[in-house]
Design an enzyme around this catalytic site. Structure first.
Site, short mmCIF file in Angstrom:
data_model
loop_
_atom_site.label_atom_id
_atom_site.label_comp_id
_atom_site.label_asym_id
_atom_site.label_seq_id
_atom_site.Cartn_x
_atom_site.Cartn_y
_atom_site.Cartn_z
N ALA A 1 -3.65 7.66 -5.13
CA ALA A 1 -2.27 7.20 -5.29
C ALA A 1 -2.37 5.71 -5.60
CB ALA A 1 -1.49 7.43 -4.00
N GLY B 1 0.84 -1.21 0.00
CA GLY B 1 0.00 0.00 0.00
C GLY B 1 0.86 1.24 0.00
N ASN B 2 0.27 2.37 0.27
CA ASN B 2 1.05 3.62 0.37
C ASN B 2 0.40 4.54 1.40
OD1 ASN B 2 -0.85 5.50 -1.08
ND2 ASN B 2 -0.53 3.95 -2.67
N HIS B 3 1.04 5.68 1.63
CA HIS B 3 0.61 6.56 2.73
C HIS B 3 -0.48 7.55 2.36
CE1 HIS B 3 3.55 5.14 5.51
NE2 HIS B 3 4.56 5.40 4.69
N SER B 4 -1.07 7.45 1.20
CA SER B 4 -2.09 8.43 0.82
C SER B 4 -3.25 8.41 1.83
CB SER B 4 -2.63 8.12 -0.57
OG SER B 4 -3.77 8.89 -0.82
#
Ligand code: CTP
Length: 398
Positions: free
Chosen positions: A274, A206-209
């Site tokens: 994102a 995943g990512n930090h968005s």
């Protein structure tokens, strides 16, 4: 939003009157035409000279001078809104009971425009039953009351009763009176948040968005009348705003499917999610157990949603993408604009303080297909959303 708007600012005798000076400046800067009236006691707190210089019009405080009568009726007819800020306890009581012993009250009683008040008083006065009753009366007359702030008061005590800050008053006017419905009838598609690409039943890439920027854009589009389809990844935020339908997705593939299905019926799209560029080539049905010292994961490219919508774009549709970069920002943003057949790319630079993932502020530069490049200051994400939507509206109706 304030361009050409006629604001009649009425100032009463209160310490908070010093904030009215800034308020006049902000309103004028935003394009409004401002006339100022005041009660005689307000002159003890701010001078008519300051206010007339800033508003570029004489300030009126008296119903009569020796040889002239001030036309309070026409003032209330001229204005798009009469804003009483600060509103003292005394003037509040007089307004509630229809008293008319000064120009401000005479103007109030004869005003045909909407009336908005920004009260300012000490907490004990603010909480007094008479004040509550008087405010309820004003509301029953159709007047709007801007909530007070909590903080340090003129008495030195701390509590409720501070007049709202000038910026908050501007925001209130915008949200409650000057909200433009320039997107009535438009159908908007917005993506927001991260995507999670599963490796096995318990792990994902995943990512930090946070999704905050995309949600703010969806809310701004809806506020201005668009019907919004918000395709939202696994963000911990969401929105209850009217006019927004939320479709929750997890993976890039699910986001892609949701977007291509909706795009033909949309008039505009903002791709602020994102999206993962790569996803595990296969997902294990069982939890992957630890074994060797190293572990190699095979990833395959996800579908580029923005580029896919760009390929399918038909006449009149406006397609907006984002670019998050930390080097060669301008070149990358411009190349994304071309490669993905977008109409606008909103660039976030990771090098800017207070911009990007997780923050409540953002600093963006907008690149448009006809070569425009517009840089903005760092602002709250809600205001950034307004700037972006302003550009979309311009392009949509060009
Ligand atoms: N985007 C998309 N689908 C993807 C990847 C990105 O729709 N699979 C969209 C994003 O929502 C954003 C824009 O493309 O509007 C740019 O995303 P970004 O990650 O900055 O660029 P990429 O094209 O992925 O290129 P790179 O990661 O190499 O910078």
């Amino acid at each position: 939003m304030f361009q050409g708007k006629k604001i009649l600012l009425a100032i009463t005798g209160s310490i908070a009157a010093y904030k009215s000076i800034l308020l006049v400046r902000l309103l004028i800067k935003a394009g409004a035409e401002v006339r100022v009236i005041m009660t005689p006691s307000a002159k003890d707190f701010v001078t008519p000279l300051t206010l007339s210089t800033l508003s570029k019009h004489p300030v009126i405080a008296e119903l009569f001078t020796e040889d002239a009568w001030s036309n309070h009726v026409m003032l209330g007819r001229w204005a798009d809104v009469m804003l009483i800020a600060p509103l003292s306890c005394n003037t509040l009581a007089k307004m509630a009971t229809g008293q008319c012993d000064n120009l401000l009250l005479a103007t109030y009683l004869s005003a045909t425009c909407p009336v908005v008040v920004a009260p300012a008083m000490d907490e004990d006065m603010w909480l007094h039953p008479t004040t509550r009753e008087n405010l309820a009366k004003l509301r029953s007359f159709g007047n709007k009351v801007i909530p007070v702030d909590k903080g340090e008061l003129a008495s030195g005590l701390h509590g409720d009763g501070r007049m709202a800050e000038p910026e908050a008053i501007m925001q209130y006017l915008q949200d409650h009176l000057f909200q433009s419905r320039d997107l009535d009838g438009q159908r908007a598609l917005v993506t927001a948040g991260p995507t999670y690409e599963p490796l096995d039943p318990v792990r994902f890439i995943g990512n930090h968005s946070s999704g905050k920027m995309g949600i703010a854009i969806a809310e701004e589009l809806a506020r201005r009348g668009a019907q919004v389809q918000l395709v939202l990844g696994p963000s911990s935020y969401d929105t209850q705003a009217k006019g927004i339908q939320i479709q929750r997705v997890q993976t890039a593939e699910e986001m892609y499917q949701a977007c291509v299905a909706y795009w033909p019926s949309a008039t505009l799209a903002v791709m602020s999610a994102a999206v993962a560029d790569y996803s595990p080539a296969s997902k294990s049905q069982e939890k992957i157990k630890k074994s060797e010292d190293t572990f190699t994961l095979e990833l395959s490219k996800t579908k580029d949603i923005l580029a896919s919508l760009g390929e399918r774009k038909h006449n009149g549709q406006v397609l907006v993408g984002f670019a998050l970069e930390n080097r060669n920002e301008k070149e990358y943003a411009q190349s994304k604009l071309r490669k993905k057949n977008a109409d606008m790319i909103v660039l976030n630079s990771l090098n800017d303080e207070g911009a990007g993932f997780g923050f409540d502020t953002n600093k963006v530069t907008i690149f448009e297909k006809d070569g425009n490049e517009i840089g903005f200051e760092r602002k709250p994400k809600k205001e950034v959303a307004r700037d972006i939507v302003d550009r979309i509206v311009k392009m949509l109706y060009a």
